[in-house]
Design a protein around this motif. Structure first.
Motif, mmCIF file in Angstrom:
data_model
loop_
_atom_site.group_PDB
_atom_site.id
_atom_site.type_symbol
_atom_site.label_atom_id
_atom_site.label_comp_id
_atom_site.label_asym_id
_atom_site.label_seq_id
_atom_site.Cartn_x
_atom_site.Cartn_y
_atom_site.Cartn_z
ATOM 1 N N LYS A 93 0.840 -1.196 0.000
ATOM 2 C CA LYS A 93 0.000 0.000 0.000
ATOM 3 C C LYS A 93 0.869 1.236 0.000
ATOM 4 N N VAL A 94 0.391 2.239 -0.689
ATOM 5 C CA VAL A 94 0.957 3.579 -0.597
ATOM 6 C C VAL A 94 0.004 4.352 0.302
ATOM 7 N N ILE A 95 0.551 4.980 1.312
ATOM 8 C CA ILE A 95 -0.271 5.737 2.256
ATOM 9 C C ILE A 95 -0.123 7.217 1.939
ATOM 10 N N ILE A 96 -1.253 7.862 1.709
ATOM 11 C CA ILE A 96 -1.260 9.285 1.371
ATOM 12 C C ILE A 96 -2.054 10.010 2.446
ATOM 13 N N LEU A 97 -1.454 11.031 3.010
ATOM 14 C CA LEU A 97 -2.104 11.841 4.031
ATOM 15 C C LEU A 97 -2.455 13.190 3.418
ATOM 16 N N LEU A 98 -3.729 13.540 3.463
ATOM 17 C CA LEU A 98 -4.205 14.783 2.872
ATOM 18 C C LEU A 98 -4.616 15.766 3.958
ATOM 19 N N PRO A 99 -3.888 16.870 4.070
ATOM 20 C CA PRO A 99 -4.349 17.892 5.003
ATOM 21 C C PRO A 99 -5.553 18.605 4.388
ATOM 22 N N GLY A 100 -6.434 19.098 5.199
ATOM 23 C CA GLY A 100 -7.603 19.807 4.691
ATOM 24 C C GLY A 100 -8.845 18.953 4.771
ATOM 25 N N LYS A 101 -9.955 19.542 4.338
ATOM 26 C CA LYS A 101 -11.238 18.892 4.523
ATOM 27 C C LYS A 101 -11.882 18.428 3.219
ATOM 28 N N ARG A 102 -11.310 18.770 2.075
ATOM 29 C CA ARG A 102 -11.931 18.372 0.816
ATOM 30 C C ARG A 102 -11.785 16.878 0.576
ATOM 31 N N SER A 103 -12.781 16.291 -0.059
ATOM 32 C CA SER A 103 -12.713 14.875 -0.413
ATOM 33 C C SER A 103 -11.688 14.695 -1.524
ATOM 34 N N PRO A 104 -10.893 13.628 -1.440
ATOM 35 C CA PRO A 104 -9.854 13.425 -2.441
ATOM 36 C C PRO A 104 -10.425 12.988 -3.793
ATOM 37 N N ASP A 105 -9.809 13.471 -4.852
ATOM 38 C CA ASP A 105 -10.136 13.052 -6.214
ATOM 39 C C ASP A 105 -9.146 11.948 -6.571
ATOM 40 N N MET A 106 -9.633 10.691 -6.556
ATOM 41 C CA MET A 106 -8.745 9.542 -6.756
ATOM 42 C C MET A 106 -8.022 9.584 -8.095
ATOM 43 N N SER A 107 -8.683 10.057 -9.147
ATOM 44 C CA SER A 107 -8.013 10.095 -10.449
ATOM 45 C C SER A 107 -6.840 11.074 -10.413
ATOM 46 N N HIS A 108 -6.995 12.188 -9.688
ATOM 47 C CA HIS A 108 -5.905 13.162 -9.557
ATOM 48 C C HIS A 108 -4.749 12.562 -8.740
ATOM 49 N N ILE A 109 -5.092 11.851 -7.691
ATOM 50 C CA ILE A 109 -4.070 11.222 -6.849
ATOM 51 C C ILE A 109 -3.297 10.177 -7.648
ATOM 52 N N LEU A 110 -4.002 9.339 -8.392
ATOM 53 C CA LEU A 110 -3.332 8.315 -9.208
ATOM 54 C C LEU A 110 -2.434 8.952 -10.266
ATOM 55 N N ALA A 111 -2.910 10.031 -10.886
ATOM 56 C CA ALA A 111 -2.097 10.735 -11.893
ATOM 57 C C ALA A 111 -0.826 11.301 -11.263
#
Length: 135
Positions: A93-111
């Protein structure tokens, strides 16, 4: 291992879940378990023997790692006495920590991951924490 790239991602916003993961990854016994299971699948008794820790301490850490999705039960065997023996393995697994309250856009994260080509020198996925503002 899962073929879907999203199954290899653990995306966390700052929350109680991210604090639990951080605590797990700062726990020496958990890290030693992850390193052992990265080499080969093992039962709880084998891990306890290898790490020289008490089985109840080990079980607490295994349960926490299972709950976090960092390990899984690969196989269930039965002892000669009819007891269930779980064999554990690590999970890539790759663990990504996102500061802030917005929901993550998985396609943007994968890109982003593809753009940064997060691979280890051996060519396997890197397990770590990566953060980019503005996601």
């Amino acid at each position: 291992m899962p073929e879907n790239p999203e199954e290899k991602l653990l995306v966390l916003q700052l929350s109680e879940d991210s604090r639990k993961i951080a605590r797990l990854l700062s726990n020496e016994t958990s890290i030693r378990i992850l390193k052992l299971l990265d080499r080969r699948s093992m039962s709880a008794a084998d891990i306890a023997d290898e790490l020289e820790v008490r089985l109840n301490t080990l079980k607490y850490n295994l349960d926490s790692l299972l709950e976090a999705g960092l390990i899984r039960v690969r196989q269930v065997k039965w002892s000669r006495k009819g007891r269930e023996i779980k064999v554990y393995e690590s999970v890539e697994k790759v663990i990504i920590l996102l500061p802030g309250k917005r929901s993550p856009d998985m396609s943007h994260i994968l890109a982003m991951l593809r753009q940064h080509n997060l691979k280890s020198p051996e060519g396997s996925d890197v397990s770590g924490i990566y953060c980019e503002p503005g996601i």
